[in-house]
Scaffold this motif. Structure first.
Motif, PDB file in Angstrom:
ATOM      1  N   PHE A 686       0.857  -1.188   0.000  1.00  0.00           N
ATOM      2  CA  PHE A 686       0.000   0.000   0.000  1.00  0.00           C
ATOM      3  C   PHE A 686       0.896   1.241   0.000  1.00  0.00           C
ATOM      4  O   PHE A 686       1.833   1.349   0.805  1.00  0.00           O
ATOM      5  CB  PHE A 686      -0.909  -0.003   1.227  1.00  0.00           C
ATOM      6  CG  PHE A 686      -1.760   1.249   1.333  1.00  0.00           C
ATOM      7  CD1 PHE A 686      -2.895   1.379   0.554  1.00  0.00           C
ATOM      8  CD2 PHE A 686      -1.397   2.288   2.169  1.00  0.00           C
ATOM      9  CE1 PHE A 686      -3.664   2.527   0.632  1.00  0.00           C
ATOM     10  CE2 PHE A 686      -2.169   3.430   2.250  1.00  0.00           C
ATOM     11  CZ  PHE A 686      -3.316   3.555   1.482  1.00  0.00           C
ATOM     12  N   SER A 687       0.567   2.188  -0.909  1.00  0.00           N
ATOM     13  CA  SER A 687       1.325   3.441  -0.992  1.00  0.00           C
ATOM     14  C   SER A 687       0.565   4.512  -0.233  1.00  0.00           C
ATOM     15  O   SER A 687      -0.661   4.641  -0.370  1.00  0.00           O
ATOM     16  CB  SER A 687       1.492   3.859  -2.457  1.00  0.00           C
ATOM     17  OG  SER A 687       2.075   5.147  -2.520  1.00  0.00           O
ATOM     18  N   ILE A 688       1.286   5.274   0.590  1.00  0.00           N
ATOM     19  CA  ILE A 688       0.615   6.335   1.357  1.00  0.00           C
ATOM     20  C   ILE A 688       0.483   7.624   0.541  1.00  0.00           C
ATOM     21  O   ILE A 688       0.164   8.674   1.085  1.00  0.00           O
ATOM     22  CB  ILE A 688       1.383   6.628   2.669  1.00  0.00           C
ATOM     23  CG1 ILE A 688       2.798   7.126   2.377  1.00  0.00           C
ATOM     24  CG2 ILE A 688       1.430   5.397   3.566  1.00  0.00           C
ATOM     25  CD1 ILE A 688       3.511   7.656   3.597  1.00  0.00           C
ATOM     26  N   GLU A 689       0.672   7.511  -0.779  1.00  0.00           N
ATOM     27  CA  GLU A 689       0.590   8.699  -1.632  1.00  0.00           C
ATOM     28  C   GLU A 689      -0.313   8.396  -2.837  1.00  0.00           C
ATOM     29  O   GLU A 689      -0.175   7.360  -3.481  1.00  0.00           O
ATOM     30  CB  GLU A 689       1.998   9.079  -2.104  1.00  0.00           C
ATOM     31  CG  GLU A 689       2.054  10.339  -2.944  1.00  0.00           C
ATOM     32  CD  GLU A 689       3.499  10.683  -3.299  1.00  0.00           C
ATOM     33  OE1 GLU A 689       4.195  11.230  -2.426  1.00  0.00           O
ATOM     34  OE2 GLU A 689       3.921  10.364  -4.425  1.00  0.00           O
ATOM     35  N   LEU A 690      -1.286   9.311  -3.148  1.00  0.00           N
ATOM     36  CA  LEU A 690      -2.199   9.175  -4.290  1.00  0.00           C
ATOM     37  C   LEU A 690      -2.052  10.418  -5.179  1.00  0.00           C
ATOM     38  O   LEU A 690      -2.277  11.537  -4.714  1.00  0.00           O
ATOM     39  CB  LEU A 690      -3.644   9.029  -3.797  1.00  0.00           C
ATOM     40  CG  LEU A 690      -4.708   9.006  -4.907  1.00  0.00           C
ATOM     41  CD1 LEU A 690      -4.540   7.755  -5.781  1.00  0.00           C
ATOM     42  CD2 LEU A 690      -6.121   9.025  -4.304  1.00  0.00           C
ATOM     43  N   ASN A 691      -1.683  10.206  -6.439  1.00  0.00           N
ATOM     44  CA  ASN A 691      -1.470  11.315  -7.384  1.00  0.00           C
ATOM     45  C   ASN A 691      -2.704  11.434  -8.269  1.00  0.00           C
ATOM     46  O   ASN A 691      -3.015  10.531  -9.055  1.00  0.00           O
ATOM     47  CB  ASN A 691      -0.229  11.047  -8.235  1.00  0.00           C
ATOM     48  CG  ASN A 691       0.174  12.278  -9.044  1.00  0.00           C
ATOM     49  OD1 ASN A 691      -0.613  13.220  -9.234  1.00  0.00           O
ATOM     50  ND2 ASN A 691       1.400  12.272  -9.541  1.00  0.00           N
ATOM     51  N   LEU A 692      -3.432  12.583  -8.153  1.00  0.00           N
ATOM     52  CA  LEU A 692      -4.662  12.817  -8.926  1.00  0.00           C
ATOM     53  C   LEU A 692      -4.501  13.933  -9.954  1.00  0.00           C
ATOM     54  O   LEU A 692      -5.498  14.404 -10.531  1.00  0.00           O
ATOM     55  CB  LEU A 692      -5.805  13.162  -7.956  1.00  0.00           C
ATOM     56  CG  LEU A 692      -6.196  12.063  -6.953  1.00  0.00           C
ATOM     57  CD1 LEU A 692      -7.294  12.588  -6.031  1.00  0.00           C
ATOM     58  CD2 LEU A 692      -6.674  10.816  -7.671  1.00  0.00           C
ATOM     59  N   ILE A 693      -3.266  14.376 -10.183  1.00  0.00           N
ATOM     60  CA  ILE A 693      -3.021  15.473 -11.151  1.00  0.00           C
ATOM     61  C   ILE A 693      -3.456  15.009 -12.541  1.00  0.00           C
ATOM     62  O   ILE A 693      -3.118  13.896 -12.991  1.00  0.00           O
ATOM     63  CB  ILE A 693      -1.541  15.872 -11.152  1.00  0.00           C
ATOM     64  CG1 ILE A 693      -1.176  16.484  -9.786  1.00  0.00           C
ATOM     65  CG2 ILE A 693      -1.246  16.869 -12.279  1.00  0.00           C
ATOM     66  CD1 ILE A 693       0.296  16.836  -9.674  1.00  0.00           C
ATOM     67  N   GLY A 694      -4.227  15.868 -13.249  1.00  0.00           N
ATOM     68  CA  GLY A 694      -4.694  15.554 -14.604  1.00  0.00           C
ATOM     69  C   GLY A 694      -6.010  14.811 -14.621  1.00  0.00           C
ATOM     70  O   GLY A 694      -6.543  14.542 -15.704  1.00  0.00           O
ATOM     71  N   LYS A 695      -6.563  14.429 -13.477  1.00  0.00           N
ATOM     72  CA  LYS A 695      -7.823  13.703 -13.418  1.00  0.00           C
ATOM     73  C   LYS A 695      -8.996  14.681 -13.378  1.00  0.00           C
ATOM     74  O   LYS A 695      -8.894  15.788 -12.827  1.00  0.00           O
ATOM     75  CB  LYS A 695      -7.882  12.824 -12.156  1.00  0.00           C
ATOM     76  CG  LYS A 695      -6.728  11.843 -12.000  1.00  0.00           C
ATOM     77  CD  LYS A 695      -6.904  10.660 -12.916  1.00  0.00           C
ATOM     78  CE  LYS A 695      -5.776   9.639 -12.664  1.00  0.00           C
ATOM     79  NZ  LYS A 695      -5.917   8.452 -13.537  1.00  0.00           N
ATOM     80  N   ARG A 696     -10.137  14.218 -13.968  1.00  0.00           N
ATOM     81  CA  ARG A 696     -11.363  14.997 -13.842  1.00  0.00           C
ATOM     82  C   ARG A 696     -11.880  14.867 -12.413  1.00  0.00           C
ATOM     83  O   ARG A 696     -11.539  13.913 -11.700  1.00  0.00           O
ATOM     84  CB  ARG A 696     -12.423  14.526 -14.838  1.00  0.00           C
ATOM     85  CG  ARG A 696     -12.013  14.741 -16.311  1.00  0.00           C
ATOM     86  CD  ARG A 696     -13.205  14.490 -17.231  1.00  0.00           C
ATOM     87  NE  ARG A 696     -13.801  13.191 -16.992  1.00  0.00           N
ATOM     88  CZ  ARG A 696     -13.403  12.078 -17.590  1.00  0.00           C
ATOM     89  NH1 ARG A 696     -12.383  12.096 -18.441  1.00  0.00           N
ATOM     90  NH2 ARG A 696     -14.014  10.930 -17.331  1.00  0.00           N
TER      91      ARG A 696
END
Length: 766
Positions: A686-696
């Protein structure tokens, strides 16, 4: 009467205790021990003994290694006399002994204030001991370094001895033909050689006599006279130096002489005290206590009778009784019982342990006795006259606080006059309220005693069936002399025995017959009483057996209940493991929701049931009340109460137990469900980081929901959501979404190293 109390065998008891002393002064103190009639002294000595006995039982006896009676040596030093090396070593060893005693007492965790008061009075004088041990060995030799002068003298002496030996060896080798033997002998401290008589005049020197065979003469050649003189001079100097050293050490003893003598006195007291304690442990004795008026001895055993054969008896002089009159057969134990009471009283007042289970004795102002055949040829006194002389002195000195012991009162004379005199003496003591213990065979004396409330008749038992004494002492009983049966036991033929019974019947008067009848009736009453006691004891044992069976049944019931609980918990555990497997499979589905997992966890947490503890209530227990069995925690409703027992209904099972074994409680409450902690397995990575850049926005919030579900399962404390700066629309949508999650504790912009405003740190609740 002797103040040594020999008639009571007090000295013989002291001989037994002396064997446990460690050094001569303790031995002497026991030997000189006498009863005290001072209450404070008796109280102090018995309290000290009680504490010493307790220490012996728990920790063993006090160590007395290195302790000697050096009173004479110390006294000599105080008179400026020079002590010998071994005397000084004995005195010095006292320091070691005292240190060992103090260490021992410090290690004893028990009541010891009286003993510690004695040990605290001891002074080790360690500096004096160190000075002595520096100069003298344990075997009494003076060390070379005892003084610098002694060291120099001994070095010179050894060097000169070598010179003399070397030169004499050379002399012997040169004159071997004239010598009887090749040895160097010593005469009067001088080195000499053994010369054949044929050559004794050929060698110039001093002659010191012939050999044992007479064939040779001991001669000191002139060449060695000077060397021998030097050697003797050095020996004299050594002797004087040693004398000076010993005198200086003796002066150290003189300086603290009073302290040493005080130590010796205290050590003697301690030695005697712990000897008593050891003997008490050996014979299973007790320490007596002071009574104001009554005398009580429970299971008392005469200390001089073999422990395998002695009969333990109870003796009581309890107000208003002040006199005990012991009756019974010859060789039946009357005198033993008499002596036990007198001897135990003397021992208690002397601070000795008592072979009994319990002992309470008054502090008498004196103890008088008249026991045994006191016939004196030197004083021209018959047996009867000797008894009368003793009784006369007793009557003059005895008070209401005295104890008087009288064996066969009024005996050794005409029976009629003897009975009259004995009755008069007992009446004299009774009027003055004096403690008296006496033995008798006289029937009329028994009748006299039976007419007074403050005189108790007692007897020593005689086994009529086996025709021998049992040595049991029985209170409130009248014993027969059984003289004829005793004679039969010792081999007197039947013709004489039968004639004796005939004469006894002819000579008995009405009073004698009434007394004998009374004796028989009392014996029957006593036997019935003993039978009742035996029956009572059997019933008590049976009751105890039933109580044990009941306890065993309760334990078995508890074990069954506990086993059932364990089995139930096993089933729950298996169900829990199965549920976790199901949840693991759910996780693998693409569109599972956290609320579904939470619902499963909630259902799993409702499996195990517990009961609330009922409150314990005060008040009497009645039918219909609810109670709990203290030992097994079983609860039930009271159906019936019978004297000391109670019958319960516990879930359909009836339980009978004693009232003392239950407590009153409130009515059982409904069961509630207790949670079982269940941990659902998290994803393997499990990664404690979520990248949402560029998502609607809608795509980003959907991914955020699923990501936070996994974060909960992973049990992480926080995560980082990267959304970038942009127009701020994505960040605002994410923050609006986070407000709706109850499991989100708080959220904030990241720090400079965490992406600042382009990222959000989300903290999750535990």
């Amino acid at each position: 009467m002797s103040e040594r109390y020999d008639g009571l065998q007090f000295n013989e008891v002291k001989q037994l205790i002396k064997k446990y002393t460690s050094f001569s002064l303790g031995h002497q103190i026991i030997e000189q021990l006498q009863p005290s009639f001072n209450k404070l002294v008796v109280e102090r000595e018995n309290e000290r003994l009680k504490q010493a006995f307790g220490i012996v039982v728990s920790y063993g006896t006090m160590p007395f290694g290195g302790i000697y009676d050096v009173s004479e040596e110390v006294s000599s030093a105080m008179k400026d006399m020079t002590l010998g090396p071994l005397d000084l070593i004995k005195i010095a060893s006292q320091a070691y002994g005292i240190n060992q005693i103090n260490m021992f007492i410090s290690s004893c965790d028990c009541q010891k204030d009286q003993i510690k008061e004695l040990t605290d009075a001891l002074t080790a004088f360690e500096s004096t001991a160190a000075a002595i041990n520096k100069c003298i060995s344990y075997s009494g030799d003076i060390f070379d370094n005892a003084s610098s002068q002694l060291a120099v003298i001994r070095r010179k002496t050894k060097s000169l001895q070598k010179t003399i030996a070397s030169r004499l060896s050379e002399y012997i080798s040169k004159n071997q033909a004239m010598l009887q033997d090749n040895i160097i002998a010593t005469r009067n401290g001088r080195s000499v050689i053994l010369v054949k008589n044929t050559y004794k005049n050929s060698i110039e020197g001093l002659q010191y006599g012939s050999s044992s065979s007479g064939a040779a003469t001991y001669i000191e050649p002139n060449a060695f006279i000077g060397l021998n003189n030097q050697f003797l001079q050095l020996l004299e100097e050594e002797k004087q130096e040693i004398a000076r050293i010993l005198f200086e050490l003796s002066q150290l003893i003189k300086k603290d002489g009073a302290g040493y003598l005080s130590n010796i006195s205290t050590l003697g007291l301690l030695d005697a005290l712990f000897a008593k304690g050891q003997w008490a442990k050996e014979v299973d004795a007790t320490i007596g206590t002071i009574s104001d008026t009554d005398l009580l001895l429970i299971k008392a055993r005469h200390p001089l009778i073999d422990s395998e054969k002695v009969v333990a008896n109870d003796y009581r002089i309890i107000s208003p009784v002040k006199t005990i009159l012991i009756t019974g057969p010859n060789t039946g134990g009357k005198t033993v019982s008499l002596k036990v009471i007198g001897l135990f009283s003397v021992m208690f007042l002397a601070g000795l342990p008592l072979p009994a289970k319990e002992a309470r004795i008054p502090v008498f102002d004196n103890i008088f006795y008249d026991i045994g055949d006191g016939q004196s040829i030197n004083d021209d006194l018959s047996t009867f006259s000797s008894h009368i002389s003793n009784i006369s002195r007793i009557c003059q000195k005895a008070t209401a606080k005295s104890l008087v012991i009288l064996d066969e009162l009024g005996g050794s004379t005409d029976p009629n006059e003897g009975q009259a005199f004995a009755s008069a003496v007992l009446e004299y003591f009774r009027r003055r309220n004096i403690y008296v213990v006496a033995t008798t065979h006289f029937s009329k004396l028994k009748a006299y005693a039976n007419s007074h409330d403050n005189i108790m008749l007692s007897a020593v038992e005689f086994d009529q069936e086996n025709l021998k004494p049992t040595f049991r002492y029985i209170e409130n009983s009248i014993g027969s002399s059984n003289a004829i049966e005793t004679a039969r036991r010792f081999g007197i033929n039947d013709e004489i025995i039968n004639l004796a019974y005939d004469f006894k019947q002819q000579q008995s008067n009405v009073d004698d017959n009434l007394i004998e009848k009374l004796q028989n009736q009392l014996e029957l009453v006593r036997q019935k009483h003993e039978q009742l006691l035996i029956r009572e004891k059997m019933l008590q044992q049976e009751s105890e057996h039933l109580d044990k069976k009941k306890e065993q049944l309760n334990r078995e019931t508890t074990e069954i209940i506990e086993k059932a609980k364990d089995e139930a918990l096993g089933i729950v555990s298996a169900a829990r493991n199965q549920s976790e497997d199901i949840i693991d499979k759910l996780k693998q589905l693409k569109d599972y929701r956290i609320n579904e997992v939470a619902e499963l966890k909630h259902q799993l947490n409702q499996i195990v049931e517990t009961e609330e503890e009922e409150a314990v209530l005060d008040g009497e227990i009645g039918v219909g009340d609810y109670v709990k069995v203290k030992m097994t925690n079983q609860k039930g409703k009271v159906i019936s109460i019978d004297r000391k027992n109670v019958l319960l209904d516990s879930s359909g099972m009836r339980i009978r137990t004693s009232l003392s074994a239950v407590v009153k409680t409130s009515k059982p409450v409904a069961k509630k469900l207790a949670s079982v902690k269940t941990r659902v397995k998290a994803p393997e990575s499990f990664s404690i980081e979520l990248n949402l850049i560029g998502k609607r926005v809608d795509e980003a919030t959907s991914e955020l929901d699923k990501y936070l579900d996994e974060a909960l399962l992973a049990n992480v404390p926080f995560v980082r959501i990267i959304h970038g700066y942009g127009t701020g629309a994505l960040r605002n949508a994410i923050w609006d979404r986070l407000k709706k999650y109850k499991f989100v504790k708080r959220y904030e912009h990241g720090s400079a190293t965490e992406g600042s405003g382009g990222a959000t740190i989300v903290y999750l609740r535990e």
